[in-house]
Design a protein around this motif. Structure first.
Motif, PDB file in Angstrom:
ATOM      1  N   GLU A 457       0.829  -1.207   0.000  1.00  0.00           N
ATOM      2  CA  GLU A 457       0.000   0.000   0.000  1.00  0.00           C
ATOM      3  C   GLU A 457       0.862   1.254   0.000  1.00  0.00           C
ATOM      4  O   GLU A 457       0.527   2.261  -0.630  1.00  0.00           O
ATOM      5  N   SER A 482      -1.978  -0.154  -9.920  1.00  0.00           N
ATOM      6  CA  SER A 482      -2.691  -1.263  -9.291  1.00  0.00           C
ATOM      7  C   SER A 482      -1.644  -2.221  -8.740  1.00  0.00           C
ATOM      8  O   SER A 482      -0.623  -2.479  -9.389  1.00  0.00           O
ATOM      9  N   ALA A 510      -6.905  -6.564  -8.581  1.00  0.00           N
ATOM     10  CA  ALA A 510      -6.856  -5.120  -8.288  1.00  0.00           C
ATOM     11  C   ALA A 510      -7.369  -4.308  -9.473  1.00  0.00           C
ATOM     12  O   ALA A 510      -8.063  -3.307  -9.317  1.00  0.00           O
ATOM     13  N   SER A 513     -11.021  -4.488  -9.713  1.00  0.00           N
ATOM     14  CA  SER A 513     -11.678  -3.781  -8.605  1.00  0.00           C
ATOM     15  C   SER A 513     -11.703  -2.269  -8.830  1.00  0.00           C
ATOM     16  O   SER A 513     -12.058  -1.518  -7.932  1.00  0.00           O
ATOM     17  N   ASN A 516      -6.004   1.420  -9.075  1.00  0.00           N
ATOM     18  CA  ASN A 516      -5.530   2.290  -7.984  1.00  0.00           C
ATOM     19  C   ASN A 516      -5.896   1.684  -6.623  1.00  0.00           C
ATOM     20  O   ASN A 516      -6.386   2.377  -5.732  1.00  0.00           O
ATOM     21  N   THR A 517      -5.660   0.395  -6.518  1.00  0.00           N
ATOM     22  CA  THR A 517      -5.962  -0.290  -5.272  1.00  0.00           C
ATOM     23  C   THR A 517      -4.957  -1.424  -5.077  1.00  0.00           C
ATOM     24  O   THR A 517      -4.190  -1.772  -5.991  1.00  0.00           O
ATOM     25  N   CYS A 519      -4.533  -5.463  -3.784  1.00  0.00           N
ATOM     26  CA  CYS A 519      -5.235  -6.721  -3.525  1.00  0.00           C
ATOM     27  C   CYS A 519      -4.225  -7.842  -3.324  1.00  0.00           C
ATOM     28  O   CYS A 519      -3.069  -7.751  -3.763  1.00  0.00           O
TER      29      CYS A 519
END
Length: 524
Positions: A457, A482, A510, A513, A516-517, A519
């Motif tokens: 993250e 991602s 990601a 989803s 920009n996340t 997973c």
């Protein structure tokens, strides 16, 4: 020199000349497009100035209307005082007039009232011979009763506008709609020149009618502005920017698309294809006017440069030197050619050897894919032997192809460098490895690590903090990534590809989803 070599030189020369001509023509086309864009911008600026001038002039009618709305009985002196003040601010208005509605049974009364100050006043119309005669009897009249300035507009005093079809058509439309309406181009009663003019009517009612029937019954009269088209347009012409541009003002509302004004500097350009630009103005009292424009020769020539010719000549010089150089090279002996061939082979072998031993990505400065593969196998074996977890983070720049298409590949390279640098500074342990996995994808190998989410993250947020603009992205207005990661405890019969596959699946998750996340597919 062999015939084959001479043919090659001739073909090279001809191709070089053709390429120089193509490049010169390309620059000429670009320059022409630039001139056309500047020309259209100049015309757009002029159209905006004309629209502004017309809008400001029409506001005068609303001022006159306000005078009659606020008073039961407006005197001629009151009208003249207000109109004179307006004309000072709007010199392009030929005249301001008040046109009352007079029924036939009240005609004599109105004529007697106005004859008190103007003994010659009567309601008139144009006769068959073009002269003014007493208006024929009709149900209602719309004569000019107040006019300012009176001098030079005497011929319009008492003229019944309902006696002329064009004027009557505009009167009826204005009466029924309650809006400001302009006539088609007309010959003004008070103008002996051939200049075209038009009238703008604004109805005045006794109350505030909302239907056609009420507007008809409650009509008091009209505030009228008289315009000469040429004076109106010339007062708004931006002569500095319009030098060398020919303008024609066309009334698109008329069936014949009548030309009502022309501003011709000179003949249109005859250099290459004709350049024309047509632009509609905002509605003018319910009528649609358009500007048709074309540049003159002088406008084009003033903006032409010698750059296309210089490019062509430089191309010829380059081709000439190139052919001469090739000619000299072809005269070299076979032994020199062999030496060059051997040297080239040595350089190629050296290059291949350097590529084999190189472990660094040439663009970003982080580890390349070869280094990644070997290091993963090494650490996978170590983790298997020591029974320690190993983690892999896969990072993909969101919609990087759109970034390249929009900003260019040089900007794309700078973006990749910035992302690689921020990822490399985010990882602190010497045993961790940041690598360019391929294209816009990066990978981070983390030996002896099982709590990866915080670091993954952090990588995502670090890249986002760069705030690299990305206007084409539907994720954010800047570059985002991602992130997918996975942690495994290797077993002797498990290949290292398993870790890559799971991290890649997490990355895919990601992306699905919303990008920009971060997973994971966590497996211990």
């Amino acid at each position: 020199m062999k015939l084959y070599s001479k043919v090659v030189l001739l073909i090279t020369l001809l191709l070089g000349i053709a390429l120089s001509a193509i490049v010169g023509g390309f620059f000429y086309t670009i320059e022409t497009k630039s001139i056309v864009n500047e020309f259209q911008s100049d015309v757009d600026t002029q159209v905006a100035a004309i629209e502004k001038e017309i809008t400001l002039s029409f506001e005068a009618l609303y001022t006159i209307k306000g005078l009659f709305d606020s008073s039961q009985e407006v005197t001629e002196d009151e009208f003249k005082h207000l109109a004179a003040d307006i004309l000072v601010r709007h010199p392009n208005i030929q005249a301001l007039e008040w046109i009352p509605r007079i029924y036939n049974n009240n005609r004599s009364e109105y004529e007697s009232r106005y004859q008190y100050r103007h003994p010659e006043f009567e309601i008139i119309e144009r006769g068959p011979d073009g002269g003014m005669i007493r208006a024929k009897e009709r149900d209602e009249y719309f004569p000019v009763c107040f006019v300012e300035p009176f001098i030079s507009n005497e011929a319009a005093f008492g003229f019944d506008l309902a006696s002329n079809p064009k004027r009557l058509e505009a009167l009826i439309e204005s009466r029924d709609t309650g809006k400001l309406v302009a006539t088609a181009s007309i010959n003004l009663v008070q103008d002996i020149s051939s200049q075209k003019g038009f009238l703008a009517f604004l109805p005045v009612y006794h109350e505030f009618p909302t239907t056609i029937e009420k507007r008809y019954s409650q009509l008091f009269g009209f505030a009228l502005a008289v315009f000469k088209v040429e004076d109106l347009i010339n007062s708004s012409l931006l002569h500095t920017s319009m030098q060398g541009i020919n303008l024609t003002l066309v009334d698109e509302t008329s069936l014949s698309h009548e030309n009502i004004y022309s501003f011709n500097i000179s003949k249109s350009n005859n250099e290459g294809p004709a350049i024309h630009y047509q632009r509609e103005l905002k509605p003018v009292g319910g009528r649609v006017w358009s500007i048709s424009a074309s540049p003159s020769n002088s406008y084009i020539l003033d903006r032409r440069t010698s750059n296309p010719l210089m490019v062509f000549l430089l191309g010829l010089v380059f081709v000439s030197f190139s052919v001469a150089y090739i000619y000299l090279l072809l005269r070299r002996s076979v032994s020199i050619e062999n030496a060059v061939t051997e040297r080239t082979q040595e350089l190629n072998d050296t290059k291949k050897e350097l590529e084999r031993i190189s472990l660094q990505d040439g663009l970003t400065g982080v580890a390349n894919r070869r280094h990644f593969d070997s290091y993963l196998e090494q650490e996978w074996a170590r983790s298997t032997r020591d029974n320690q977890p190993i983690s892999l983070i896969m990072i993909d720049i969101d919609q990087f192809k759109l970034f390249n298409d929009n900003y260019g590949h040089l900007s794309g390279d700078r973006c990749l460098k910035s992302v690689a640098q921020i990822l490399d500074t985010t990882i602190h342990r010497p045993t961790d490895l940041v690598a360019r996995y391929g294209g816009e994808e990066f990978a981070i190998i983390l030996p002896n690590t099982d709590n990866v989410y915080i670091l993954a993250e952090l990588c995502r947020k670090s890249v986002e903090s760069l705030l690299i603009p990305h206007a084409s992205s539907n994720v954010a207005d800047h570059i985002t990534v991602s992130v997918g990661f996975c942690t495994l405890l290797p077993e002797h019969d498990t290949p290292s590809d398993t870790l890559i596959q799971m991290a890649d699946n997490a990355l895919y998750k990601a992306k699905k989803s919303g990008r920009n996340t971060t997973c994971t597919l966590q497996t211990q």
